[in-house]
Design a protein around this motif. Sequence first.
Motif, PDB file in Angstrom:
ATOM      1  N   TRP A  16      -3.684   0.936  -0.914  1.00  8.76           N
ATOM      2  CA  TRP A  16      -3.013   1.179  -2.193  1.00  8.76           C
ATOM      3  C   TRP A  16      -3.579   0.320  -3.300  1.00  8.76           C
ATOM      4  O   TRP A  16      -3.547   0.704  -4.476  1.00  8.76           O
ATOM      5  N   LEU A  17      -4.099  -0.850  -2.986  1.00 12.57           N
ATOM      6  CA  LEU A  17      -4.658  -1.741  -3.999  1.00 12.57           C
ATOM      7  C   LEU A  17      -6.127  -1.454  -4.311  1.00 12.57           C
ATOM      8  O   LEU A  17      -6.695  -2.080  -5.196  1.00 12.57           O
TER       9      LEU A  17
ATOM     10  N   LYS B 264       0.847   6.178 -11.984  1.00  9.11           N
ATOM     11  CA  LYS B 264       0.165   5.471 -10.899  1.00  9.11           C
ATOM     12  C   LYS B 264       0.652   4.027 -10.801  1.00  9.11           C
ATOM     13  O   LYS B 264       0.853   3.509  -9.703  1.00  9.11           O
ATOM     14  N   GLU B 265       0.843   3.375 -11.944  1.00  5.53           N
ATOM     15  CA  GLU B 265       1.342   2.000 -11.931  1.00  5.53           C
ATOM     16  C   GLU B 265       2.745   1.928 -11.324  1.00  5.53           C
ATOM     17  O   GLU B 265       3.041   1.035 -10.530  1.00  5.53           O
TER      18      GLU B 265
ATOM     19  N   ALA C  70       3.843   0.050  -7.866  1.00  9.68           N
ATOM     20  CA  ALA C  70       4.925  -0.940  -7.844  1.00  9.68           C
ATOM     21  C   ALA C  70       5.970  -0.571  -6.794  1.00  9.68           C
ATOM     22  O   ALA C  70       6.468  -1.444  -6.071  1.00  9.68           O
ATOM     23  N   ALA C  71       6.294   0.714  -6.693  1.00  8.95           N
ATOM     24  CA  ALA C  71       7.276   1.158  -5.686  1.00  8.95           C
ATOM     25  C   ALA C  71       6.738   0.936  -4.278  1.00  8.95           C
ATOM     26  O   ALA C  71       7.477   0.482  -3.392  1.00  8.95           O
TER      27      ALA C  71
ATOM     28  N   LEU D 232       6.798  -2.193   0.747  1.00 12.56           N
ATOM     29  CA  LEU D 232       6.114  -3.027   1.733  1.00 12.56           C
ATOM     30  C   LEU D 232       6.802  -4.387   1.888  1.00 12.56           C
ATOM     31  O   LEU D 232       6.944  -4.888   3.009  1.00 12.56           O
ATOM     32  N   ARG D 233       7.232  -4.986   0.779  1.00  9.76           N
ATOM     33  CA  ARG D 233       7.961  -6.260   0.871  1.00  9.76           C
ATOM     34  C   ARG D 233       9.237  -6.083   1.683  1.00  9.76           C
ATOM     35  O   ARG D 233       9.579  -6.933   2.507  1.00  9.76           O
ATOM     36  N   HIS D 234       9.928  -4.988   1.458  1.00 12.16           N
ATOM     37  CA  HIS D 234      11.164  -4.706   2.184  1.00 12.16           C
ATOM     38  C   HIS D 234      10.892  -4.563   3.687  1.00 12.16           C
ATOM     39  O   HIS D 234      11.598  -5.140   4.522  1.00 12.16           O
TER      40      HIS D 234
END
Length: 84
Positions: free
Chosen positions: A29-30, A57-58, A62-63, A68-70
Amino acid sequence: QVLFALGLSALAGNPDWVAEILDRYEQAWLAPEHFKVDGASGSPGADLVVQSLSQEKELTLAAKLSWLRHVRAGLEDLAPPDET
């Protein structure tokens, strides 16, 4: 996304594998190609479309990073306690 989450849950018994998969997913994704929006410039309509797609896209990125953090936080909860 649902199938991806289900696949990860099937691997919950091996958190190291899940962490590796999440790392690779994040790297994908990055990747720079996710930020590139090609479009004709010069007309207000075309510029609006390019700006709108860039913004979308931004927001999507972010979502995904938030998701991923979750998941990583949940993965930490699955890990056995450290016995040190």
